[in-house]
Design a protein around this motif. Structure first.
Motif, short mmCIF file in Angstrom:
data_model
loop_
_atom_site.label_atom_id
_atom_site.label_comp_id
_atom_site.label_asym_id
_atom_site.label_seq_id
_atom_site.Cartn_x
_atom_site.Cartn_y
_atom_site.Cartn_z
N HIS A 112 26.75 21.61 101.68
CA HIS A 112 26.42 22.00 100.20
C HIS A 112 25.53 23.09 100.18
N LYS A 113 24.35 23.19 100.81
CA LYS A 113 23.30 23.97 100.74
C LYS A 113 23.70 25.44 100.96
N SER A 114 24.48 25.48 102.07
CA SER A 114 25.00 26.87 102.53
C SER A 114 26.05 27.48 101.42
N LEU A 165 33.26 17.24 89.14
CA LEU A 165 32.83 16.17 90.11
C LEU A 165 33.06 16.94 91.35
N LEU A 166 34.25 17.55 91.65
CA LEU A 166 34.64 17.91 92.79
C LEU A 166 33.59 19.19 93.10
N VAL A 167 33.30 19.99 92.37
CA VAL A 167 32.40 21.17 92.48
C VAL A 167 30.91 20.33 92.75
N LEU A 168 30.39 19.71 91.94
CA LEU A 168 29.06 18.96 92.18
C LEU A 168 29.27 18.46 93.76
N ILE A 194 28.26 21.13 96.06
CA ILE A 194 26.88 21.78 96.03
C ILE A 194 25.80 20.83 96.10
N ARG A 195 26.18 19.36 95.95
CA ARG A 195 25.12 18.54 96.16
C ARG A 195 25.39 17.46 97.34
N ASP A 196 24.32 16.46 97.55
CA ASP A 196 24.93 15.42 98.33
C ASP A 196 25.79 14.29 97.33
N GLU A 197 26.60 13.27 98.43
CA GLU A 197 27.44 12.68 97.40
C GLU A 197 26.87 11.55 96.18
N LYS A 198 25.60 11.00 96.60
CA LYS A 198 24.93 10.40 95.61
C LYS A 198 24.36 11.13 94.51
N ALA A 215 25.59 14.04 93.50
CA ALA A 215 26.52 14.54 92.64
C ALA A 215 27.11 13.55 91.63
N LYS A 216 27.11 12.42 92.11
CA LYS A 216 27.68 11.41 91.06
C LYS A 216 26.64 10.98 90.00
N ASP A 217 25.34 10.90 90.11
CA ASP A 217 24.45 10.95 89.36
C ASP A 217 24.12 12.11 88.29
N GLU A 218 24.13 13.28 88.88
CA GLU A 218 24.20 14.20 88.26
C GLU A 218 25.39 14.51 87.19
N PHE A 219 26.63 14.09 87.57
CA PHE A 219 27.93 14.13 86.92
C PHE A 219 27.66 13.27 85.84
N ASN A 220 27.06 11.89 85.91
CA ASN A 220 27.13 11.17 84.92
C ASN A 220 25.96 11.30 83.71
N GLU A 221 24.98 12.22 84.33
CA GLU A 221 23.92 12.87 83.30
C GLU A 221 24.54 13.80 82.55
N ILE A 222 25.37 14.90 83.23
CA ILE A 222 26.05 15.67 82.45
C ILE A 222 27.12 15.34 81.52
N LYS A 223 27.81 14.33 81.74
CA LYS A 223 28.90 13.70 81.14
C LYS A 223 28.24 13.13 79.60
N THR A 224 27.02 12.20 80.11
CA THR A 224 26.39 11.83 78.70
C THR A 224 25.94 12.78 77.70
N ALA A 225 25.27 13.82 78.33
CA ALA A 225 24.89 14.85 77.49
C ALA A 225 26.11 15.60 76.89
N VAL A 226 27.21 15.96 77.39
CA VAL A 226 28.17 16.45 76.89
C VAL A 226 28.72 15.64 75.85
N GLU A 227 29.00 14.29 76.21
CA GLU A 227 29.59 13.60 75.06
C GLU A 227 28.69 13.60 73.79
N LYS A 228 27.37 13.67 74.02
CA LYS A 228 26.45 13.69 72.84
C LYS A 228 26.84 15.02 71.79
N ASP A 229 27.03 16.20 72.64
CA ASP A 229 27.44 17.26 71.96
C ASP A 229 28.69 17.43 71.33
N LEU A 230 29.73 16.67 72.10
CA LEU A 230 30.92 16.48 71.19
C LEU A 230 30.99 15.73 70.10
N GLU A 231 30.02 15.15 69.62
CA GLU A 231 29.72 14.38 68.37
C GLU A 231 29.50 15.36 67.36
#
Length: 477
Positions: free
Chosen positions: A12-14, A216-219, A222-226, A228-244
């Protein structure tokens, strides 16, 4: 081509590094196309070529900057709608078309048209590439990744100065040498187009468009597995707030805390330009001629400006990961202001001296060391990270629009001012503006270091909401 990734990268770093290098070719084009005019102008101005006056010289230079202002303003909005990757890909084609157009243009009118189109591409790249990099980078590396775009910008300017000097010295008797200088920017434009075909879309943008599995596939690439999932959840929460909320528009900035962020973004962008940096980047050869160098000597000496810019940005990329943004910007602005003050003083004291051109060259190098090592990296980084996700494209686009408008004004009036009042008075004006810039940063710019983009958004919301509430209470009393 689909946003799905092609093949499996080694790690992912490369892969993240490959994405960064590909995207920042937009910065390289930004640098080359703004820097190449520095060496091309003396040859374009010849009577047997375009026969430029100070006014038409300012027009040929500044029309690109006007186009860049418009490109930055609408580019951010378009990248929010169509995606960062797709828009950067489209810009690469515009870079290629306009580069060839400026090289072939037979007269000033067509030069102006194609320089304007080139400006649209430059402006779009200046707002889209940093935002794209900020969204792809892990928060602890965001500063360095975004500021590597600044390295590519000054690298592009250095390439322009080197090729200007080589062509200007070896082909000085060939009046149309400036056409070869302009043609060369087509090469990195083609590289940008090809490389962006293999780059994924921003996971934050994909999530905002409901393409969560792709994000999630992109993350995971470019990130390690754990993480990627944590950042995806954080992004998803932020986006859901924005969609309101409603879709991003200019009226969003009527909200007090968002309006304050926008004014800070615009202010930081304007401060970057009133240092006078682009008077040196566009007219460095002209300034050195004014101080006493001949044309060939000025073209060669101007390489020093490009070289110190690259060295300083490399230092700045290292430094931005070690220190806070705000003090770094204040130190940089103090250094640039002092350097310009010394240029103005020595231009009066040593007028006509054989030592003056060498002193002016030394001081422009000192100026660029502070500018590109401190001011430039922080400017683009703060603009890329200060706005919330939903408004990042629009907010950064508006901020960079003002950067380019001020740049355009300076680019147009600098040769006129230089020919009418001289080198010393011109730089005394920039000294006064530099002092105003230091005052603005000290009083208004918040610290953005040490937080994820989502944490930073929440922090600024709370901080500025409190400030607005206090101001309302004071006014009521």
């Amino acid at each position: 081509m689909s946003n799905q990734l092609i093949g499996k990268p080694i790690n992912h770093k490369s892969y993240l590094q490959i994405i960064m290098i590909s995207a920042t070719f937009g910065g390289l084009l930004f640098g080359y196309d703004t820097g190449v005019i520095n060496g091309a102008l003396p040859f374009m101005a010849r009577p047997d070529q375009l026969n430029l006056t100070p006014v038409t010289e300012g027009l040929v230079t500044s029309i690109l900057l006007l186009g860049a202002a418009i490109g930055a303003l609408f580019g951010g909005k378009l990248s929010d709608y169509y995606g960062r990757r797709k828009m950067i890909l489209n810009l690469s084609f515009l870079f290629l078309l306009a580069s060839l157009g400026t090289g072939f243009a037979p007269n000033i009118s067509l030069i102006v048209v194609f320089r304007f189109l080139l400006g649209l591409a430059v402006g779009g790249a200046s707002s889209m590439v940093p935002a794209f990099l900020a969204e792809m980078a892990p928060h602890e590396k965001r500063g360095r990744m975004v500021t590597q775009n600044e390295l590519m910008i000054v690298g592009g300017q250095l390439l322009a100065y080197v090729f200007n000097a080589i062509l200007g010295v070896t082909m000085a008797d060939t009046g149309y040498v400036w056409r070869y200088m302009l043609f060369l920017s087509a090469v990195p434009a083609l590289i940008l187009f090809v490389s962006m075909l293999f780059v994924p879309e921003s996971p934050r943008w994909l999530t905002s468009k409901g393409k969560k599995s792709e994000a999630l596939l992109v993350l995971k690439k470019i990130r390690d597995e754990k993480r990627a999932k944590d950042e995806f959840n954080e992004i998803k929460t932020a986006v859901e707030k924005d969609l309101e909320l409603e879709k991003a528009s200019f009226k969003d900035f009527s909200t007090p805390w968002l309006r304050r962020i926008l004014l800070i973004g615009i202010g930081v962008a304007v401060v970057n330009q009133i240092t006078g940096v682009n008077s040196i980047m566009y007219y460095g050869t002209h300034i050195l001629q004014e101080s006493g160098f001949g044309t060939k000597a000025a073209l060669i000496a101007n390489i020093a400006n490009g070289l110190i810019s690259v060295i300083a940005v490399i230092f700045g990329i290292w430094l931005v990961g070690k220190v806070n943004r705000r003090p770094m910007l204040i130190v940089g602005l103090s250094g640039t202001t002092i350097a310009l003050l010394l240029i103005a003083i020595f231009s009066v004291v040593l007028d006509g001296s054989t030592a003056l051109p060498y002193i002016v060259l030394s001081l422009t190098v000192l100026f660029l060391a502070f500018m590109q090592g401190c001011v430039g990296p922080v400017t683009w980084l703060v603009i890329a990270e200060i706005f919330p996700q939903r408004l990042r494209g629009l907010g950064s686009g508006i901020s960079v629009f003002f950067l380019w408008i001020v740049n355009c004004i300076i680019g147009f009036f600098f040769p006129i001012l230089l020919s009418s009042v001289g080198l010393a008075t011109t730089f005394f004006v920039f000294v006064a503006l530099g002092l105003l810039g230091i005052g603005f940063v000290y009083k208004f710019m918040p610290e953005t270091n040490g937080r994820t983009l989502e944490e930073l958004e929440e922090h600024l919301r709370v901080q500025f909401d409190k400030s607005s509430a206090k101001e309302s209470i004071v006014k009521a009393q």
